[in-house]
Design a protein around this motif. Structure first.
Motif, short mmCIF file in Angstrom:
data_model
loop_
_atom_site.label_atom_id
_atom_site.label_comp_id
_atom_site.label_asym_id
_atom_site.label_seq_id
_atom_site.Cartn_x
_atom_site.Cartn_y
_atom_site.Cartn_z
N ILE A 15 -57.36 -26.52 -2.20
CA ILE A 15 -56.81 -26.35 -3.55
C ILE A 15 -56.59 -27.71 -4.21
N MET A 16 -56.04 -28.66 -3.45
CA MET A 16 -55.83 -30.01 -3.99
C MET A 16 -57.16 -30.66 -4.36
N ALA A 17 -58.17 -30.49 -3.50
CA ALA A 17 -59.49 -31.07 -3.77
C ALA A 17 -60.11 -30.45 -5.01
N LEU A 18 -59.99 -29.15 -5.18
CA LEU A 18 -60.52 -28.49 -6.38
C LEU A 18 -59.84 -29.00 -7.64
N VAL A 19 -58.54 -29.19 -7.58
CA VAL A 19 -57.80 -29.71 -8.74
C VAL A 19 -58.30 -31.11 -9.10
N VAL A 20 -58.47 -31.97 -8.10
CA VAL A 20 -58.93 -33.33 -8.35
C VAL A 20 -60.36 -33.34 -8.86
N TRP A 21 -61.25 -32.55 -8.25
CA TRP A 21 -62.65 -32.49 -8.72
C TRP A 21 -62.71 -31.97 -10.15
N TRP A 22 -61.94 -30.94 -10.45
CA TRP A 22 -61.92 -30.40 -11.81
C TRP A 22 -61.42 -31.46 -12.79
N ASP A 23 -60.37 -32.16 -12.43
CA ASP A 23 -59.83 -33.20 -13.31
C ASP A 23 -60.81 -34.36 -13.49
N THR A 24 -61.57 -34.68 -12.45
CA THR A 24 -62.58 -35.73 -12.55
C THR A 24 -63.63 -35.36 -13.58
N TRP A 25 -64.18 -34.16 -13.48
CA TRP A 25 -65.22 -33.73 -14.43
C TRP A 25 -64.65 -33.57 -15.82
N ALA A 139 -55.20 -37.66 -8.73
CA ALA A 139 -53.82 -37.27 -8.43
C ALA A 139 -53.55 -37.24 -6.93
N PHE A 140 -54.55 -36.89 -6.15
CA PHE A 140 -54.41 -36.81 -4.69
C PHE A 140 -55.58 -37.53 -4.04
N ASP A 141 -55.39 -37.99 -2.82
CA ASP A 141 -56.46 -38.65 -2.08
C ASP A 141 -57.26 -37.59 -1.34
N VAL A 142 -58.34 -37.15 -1.98
CA VAL A 142 -59.21 -36.13 -1.36
C VAL A 142 -60.65 -36.63 -1.28
N GLY A 143 -60.83 -37.94 -1.31
CA GLY A 143 -62.16 -38.51 -1.17
C GLY A 143 -62.75 -39.10 -2.44
N ILE A 144 -62.09 -38.93 -3.57
CA ILE A 144 -62.57 -39.53 -4.82
C ILE A 144 -61.75 -40.80 -5.05
N PRO A 145 -62.42 -41.95 -5.08
CA PRO A 145 -61.67 -43.20 -5.26
C PRO A 145 -61.30 -43.42 -6.73
#
Length: 177
Positions: A15-25, A139-145
């Motif tokens: 869920i955290m990774a999806l939030v970060v990926w969505w925010d990135t795009w 927002a979270f460290d999920v692999g996106i620098p």
């Protein structure tokens, strides 16, 4: 219940990774839309001054609702082609960054480094180049620098032959030489 406790960390991370990926795009998309809006605003001007250029960064920050993470450079160039020598080059009309954040481009920078990014033009035509960089902090460290998303937009002036800088020491008409 035991299975749920085993899967809970993976579910939480997903869920955290999806939030970060969505925010990135979302950030990339907003940056592109805001950059195209600013490029269009600049392309509709005959002359700009430093107040206008500084204001364009403010406009982009307002459109993205992300203050202090944007850098931008606005450049106006003219293409000249020598039919006898069969060579062409870009001449600089102006290049400025709001509040001096970035160094201005030179004609050499445009001719050597950016030439392949600019569409083919007829001799004497000018264009406006808008470069933007948006700093992104996940927002979270999920692999996106932490990243800089760059936009490079080339826009032909809308109603005038070129966009000029009013504070430029060289008159805009002589920039073609």
């Amino acid at each position: 219940m035991t299975e749920f406790l085993i899967v809970l960390p993976l579910l939480t991370w997903t869920i955290m990774a999806l939030v970060v990926w969505w925010d990135t795009w979302r950030t990339i998309n907003e940056g592109q839309k805001a950059a195209y809006a600013v490029a269009d605003l600049v392309s509709r001007q005959k002359e700009v001054d430093m107040n206008f250029i500084n204001g364009m960064e403010t406009v982009m920050e307002g459109l993205m609702e992300r203050p202090n993470v944007i850098s931008m450079r606005i450049t106006s160039v003219r293409w000249t082609y020598d039919e006898i020598r069969e060579t062409g080059r870009y001449s600089m009309i102006f290049s400025r960054s709001p509040n001096g954040k970035l160094t201005p481009l030179t004609a050499s920078d445009v001719n050597n480094d950016l030439r392949h990014l600019i569409p083919v033009m007829n001799s004497g035509e000018s264009t406006v180049i808008l470069e933007t960089w948006t700093k992104y902090y996940p927002a979270f460290d999920v692999g996106i620098p932490v990243s800089d998303f760059r936009n490079f937009i080339v826009t032909k002036p809308r109603f005038y032959l070129s966009v000029c800088l009013s504070e430029n020491m060289t008159p805009c008409e002589s920039a073609a030489s």
